[in-house]
Enzyme design. Structure first.
Site, PDB file in Angstrom:
ATOM      1  N   GLU A  54     -20.911 -35.420  70.340  1.00 35.97           N
ATOM      2  CA  GLU A  54     -20.172 -35.317  71.469  1.00 35.97           C
ATOM      3  C   GLU A  54     -20.470 -36.732  72.242  1.00 35.97           C
ATOM      4  O   GLU A  54     -19.598 -37.411  72.707  1.00 35.97           O
ATOM      5  CB  GLU A  54     -20.221 -34.342  72.696  1.00 35.97           C
ATOM      6  N   GLU A  81     -22.470 -24.270  84.929  1.00 35.12           N
ATOM      7  CA  GLU A  81     -21.137 -25.007  84.786  1.00 35.12           C
ATOM      8  C   GLU A  81     -20.067 -24.485  85.178  1.00 35.12           C
ATOM      9  O   GLU A  81     -18.851 -23.950  84.538  1.00 35.12           O
ATOM     10  CB  GLU A  81     -20.841 -25.693  83.679  1.00 35.12           C
ATOM     11  N   ASP A  96     -28.667 -33.055  77.888  1.00 36.94           N
ATOM     12  CA  ASP A  96     -27.650 -32.527  77.368  1.00 36.94           C
ATOM     13  C   ASP A  96     -27.198 -33.462  76.139  1.00 36.94           C
ATOM     14  O   ASP A  96     -26.364 -34.221  76.338  1.00 36.94           O
ATOM     15  CB  ASP A  96     -26.472 -32.746  78.534  1.00 36.94           C
TER      16      ASP A  96
END
Ligand code: BDP
Length: 636
Positions: A373, A270, A345
Site C-alpha cells: 500500500e 478507524e 502503519d
C-alpha cells in the site's frame, strides 16, 4: 507440400513448441513445471491431500519414483526428503506434511537439485489476510477484484464457475507450495453480511476447495454484527442475548465448516464498532468471541491497530501499548493479539512495534503487509523480504505464535499486478515457514522458478531486488520520515498534506513537522517519550540524538536542517543525497532488465520494462515534490 506452406507449417510448429515463451502471462506463478508424466508415486495411505501430492509429483516430477511414507516421529506439518538414486522418499507425520514435502521436492528440482532435507514450520499459524469486500473490490488491492467472486452469491454459492475454481485451485497450490496454512477471506473492515447464511454457504465452498491443501478458513467479523443484521438491539459483549447470538452463529459456521479457524477482529479502530461503544474493554469483546469459539478449537485474532479512541491526542505510535498493556493477562487462552510490524502503519521503514516487547502474557502474531500500500503498490518493484527480515532482527520469531500477511492477490491474470509483486507473496510464505532463510536465497529461488535459471540473470536480479526496499525508502521517505503520502490512495507524495476535516493522525504535516528551523517528530523523552515503550538497549539508543540510528533519525528526533550527520555533512545535504541515490538506483533497474530481454518471455519482459520506466518517473516525482517542499519550508 508447397515450399511456402512448409515454411508456414514449420513456423507454426515452432510457435507451438515455444508458445509458452510468447504466451506467458504470469498465471503459472512460480509453479512453472513442465508436464513429464514420468514419476511413479507410491503411498500406503489415501486422502484428498495425498491425491494432490501424487498428481503433482506424477505429472511434474523428474525422478523415476517417489515413495510417500507416514512417519509419526516427525514434527507436526514437517517432512523429510531422502534422495535415493533416481528416486526419493518423502516422510511426514501427516498427509499435509507429505504435500509440503512434494512441493519442496519440486522446488529443489527447479533450483538446487534434489537432496536430503528435513524441514518443519517455525510458526503454527501462517495466514494470508485478504481485505476483500463483498462487492468484489479489494481494499488496498492493486491486482484486480476478489478471487472469491462474492457477487456470485445469490443462490449460486455451490455453482462456482469452472474458471473461478481453477483460479482458486491455483491459489491453493501456490500457498501449499509455501506452507501457508490459513486464509482470512474478507476485509478487516468487515461487512456484517458475511455472517448471513448465503455468504456462509459460499465460505463453505471455498473452505472445501482449500481444505485438501491444508488451508484453513477464517473470517473477519464486524463486532456489531448481531445488531447490524437486525437480530439484537445491542452488540454489548456482556449482554447475554449477544453472547447467545455469537454462540449460535459459531455453531452454524462449524456445522458448515468443521475445521473453521476462527475470527479476525478490527474493533474500535478507524470507525469500526467495538466493545468500547458499550464502555467495555477489548478484553471483554475478545473473550466473548473466544468463549463461543473455544469448544470447537477456534481462535480470535484481535488486532492492536487501534488509535484515536481511548487515547485520543496521544502520539499515535504509542496508543497500542497504552491501550493493551493494562489488559495483558486478561484474555482467554484462545485469543491472540495481532499487531503490525511497526507502530504506525506499514510505512516503507518503521522501527519495530514495541508492543512485541510489552505484552508478555498474551500470545502474539505479527501482521505484515504484502500488498505494498505504501511502497508503490503493484507499480513499483519493491521486494519486501529485507524489510521483514529487519523486523525479525528486533523481534524474535520465538515471541510469536503466528504470522499474517495482508495479501496482494486479485483476479488479474498474474494474480499480483506487477510480475515482481509475486515475489512478495512467495517471500512471505517462505519466511512464514522459516524466518531464518535469507532474503537473497528466497529471491534467487523465486527467480529461478519464475523466470530463468541463467546464473547471470539470477544474480543480477536478486541483487537488484535485495536493494529495492532501501531504494524505495530513499526516494520516498529517507532518514526516518513517514506518512507523507497523498491522502486516501497512499501512492504519491503530499508533504504539504493537511485537511481540517481529517483526524490529524492522517495528515502528513503532523508527521514531519517541517518548518524554517528543522524537521522531524520528537519522540525522545524531550518529546512524546515514545522511546520509553522500547526495551533495552533500544530505549536509550533511540532516545539519544547522538546514538539514534540515522535510518530512524526523523522518526525519533526533530533536528535542525544543518544538524551535522555522521558523515560530516548536514541533515539537508544528506536528505538530498538519499533522494538522489534512490532515483539513480531505480534508473539503473531498467538497464539491468534490458540486458535480459532474450531470456524472458516477451509479455512479462515488456510489462516489467514499462513498469520500471513508470517507477523511475515516480521516484523522480517523489524527489522533486519532497525536496521542493522541504526547500520551501527551510527557506533560502
Ligand atoms: C491502513 C489502510 C486501511 C486499513 C487499515 C487497517 O489504509 O485501508 O483498513 O490500515 O489495517 O493502512 O485496518
Amino acid at each position: 507440400m508447397d515450399r511456402i506452406y512448409k515454411i508456414l507449417f514449420s513456423l507454426t510448429f515452432f510457435f507451438l513448441c515455444h508458445g509458452i515463451a510468447f504466451a506467458e502471462d504470469g498465471s503459472s506463478l512460480w509453479l512453472r513445471y513442465t508436464s513429464l508424466d514420468k514419476t511413479q508415486v507410491s503411498s500406503d495411505t489415501h486422502s484428498p491431500t495425498i491425491a494432490i501430492a501424487r498428481s503433482e509429483l506424477e505429472r511434474y516430477g523428474t525422478l523415476s519414483s517417489v515413495k510417500l511414507v507416514i512417519d509419526k516421529g516427525l514434527p507436526s506439518e514437517g517432512f523429510r526428503i531422502l534422495a535415493k538414486g533416481d528416486g526419493a522418499e518423502i516422510r511426514a507425520s501427516q498427509d499435509i506434511g507429505l504435500l509440503y514435502g512434494a512441493y519442496a521436492l519440486l522446488r529443489q528440482q527447479q533450483t538446487s537439485g534434489i537432496r536430503n532435507l528435513r524441514s518443519a514450520p517455525r510458526f503454527s499459524l501462517r495466514l494470508l489476510n485478504h481485505w476483500d469486500n463483498l462487492d468484489g473490490s479489494v481494499e488496498r488491492g492493486y491486482a484486480g477484484k476478489s478471487l472469491w467472486k462474492w457477487e456470485e452469491i445469490d443462490g449460486q454459492a455451490r455453482k462456482m464457475s469452472r474458471g473461478v475454481e481453477q483460479r482458486v485451485v491455483q491459489y491453493c497450490r501456490a500457498n501449499a507450495s509455501l506452507g501457508i496454512n490459513g486464509s482470512v477471506l474478507n476485509n478487516v473492515n468487515a461487512s456484517p453480511k458475511i455472517l448471513s447464511p448465503a455468504y456462509l454457504d459460499k465460505v463453505a465452498v471455498l473452505a472445501a476447495a482449500m481444505r485438501p491443501y491444508g488451508i484453513r478458513t477464517f473470517l473477519s467479523i464486524n463486532f456489531a454484527s448481531p445488531m447490524a443484521l437486525g437480530e439484537t438491539d445491542t452488540a454489548d459483549p456482556l449482554d447475554s442475548r449477544v453472547q447467545q447470538w455469537w454462540r449460535d452463529k459459531v455453531s452454524e459456521i462449524y456445522a458448515r465448516i468443521p475445521d473453521f479457524g476462527g475470527f479476525l477482529v478490527k474493533a474500535n479502530s478507524e470507525g469500526q464498532p467495538g466493545p468500547g461503544d458499550y464502555g467495555r474493554t477489548h478484553a471483554d469483546g475478545a473473550n466473548m468471541l473466544a468463549a463461543a469459539l473455544e469448544p470447537y478449537g477456534g481462535i480470535v485474532m484481535w488486532r492492536s491497530f487501534v488509535y484515536g479512541a481511548n487515547h485520543k491526542g496521544e502520539d499515535r505510535v504509542k496508543q497500542a501499548v497504552s491501550e493493551f498493556l493494562p489488559m495483558d493477562g486478561q484474555f482467554r487462552r484462545n485469543v491472540i493479539l495481532q499487531s503490525k510490524n511497526g507502530p504506525l502503519d506499514f510505512q516503507p521503514r518503521e522501527p519495530y512495534a514495541p508492543i512485541f516487547d510489552n505484552i508478555r502474557q498474551t500470545p502474539q502474531m505479527v501482521e505484515f503487509q504484502i500488498t505494498q500500500e505504501y511502497l508503490g503498490q503493484s507499480k513499483h518493484l519493491v521486494y519486501l523480504a529485507p524489510m521483514w527480515k529487519e523486523f525479525f532482527r528486533f523481534v524474535s520469531p520465538q515471541r510469536l505464535v503466528g504470522i499474517a500477511g495482508v495479501a496482494n492477490i486479485g483476479d488479474d491474470p498474474n494474480y499480483c499486478g506487477h510480475p515482481f509483486s509475486q515475489a512478495n507473496w512467495y517471500a512471505f510464505g517462505r519466511l512464514s515457514w522459516d524466518p531464518s532463510l535469507s532474503s537473497a536465497s528466497i529471491s534467487q529461488e523465486w527467480l529461478m522458478q519464475t523466470f530463468s535459471r541463467e546464473e547471470h540473470f539470477v544474480s543480477s536480479l536478486s541483487q537488484l531486488m535485495e536493494g529495492s526496499r532501501e531504494d524505495c525508502v530513499d526516494y520516498m521517505m529517507p532518514l526516518g520520515l513517514h506518512h507523507i503520502f497523498k491522502f486516501d490512495h497512499h501512492y504519491g507524495p503530499e508533504p504539504d498534506g493537511f485537511r481540517a476535516d481529517y483526524p490529524i493522525e492522517w495528515c502528513p504535516v503532523y508527521y514531519h513537522k517541517a518548518d524554517a528551523q528543522g524537521i522531524g517528530f520528537e519522540r525522545s523523552a524531550k518529546g512524546t517519550d515514545a522511546v520509553a515503550q522500547y526495551r533495552r538497549p533500544y530505549r536509550k539508543r533511540y532516545d539519544s540524538l547522538r546514538k539514534c540510528p540515522e535510518e530512524y533519525l526523523l522518526w525519533f528526533h526533530r533536528v535542525d536542517w544543518d544538524h551535522p550527520m555522521r558523515n560530516g555533512k548536514t541533515l539537508w545535504e544528506n536528505l538530498v543525497a538519499h533522494y538522489d541515490r534512490g532515483v539513480s538506483q531505480v534508473k539503473g533497474y531498467r538497464s539491468v532488465w534490458q540486458q535480459f530481454e532474450s531470456l524472458v518471455d516477451s509479455q512479462r519482459w515488456q510489462e516489467v520494462d514499462h513498469l520500471l520506466e513508470l517507477q523511475y518517473r515516480n521516484a523522480q516525482e517523489w524527489r522533486e515534490v519532497c525536496l521542493g517542499y522541504w526547500q520551501k519550508m527551510k527557506g533560502g
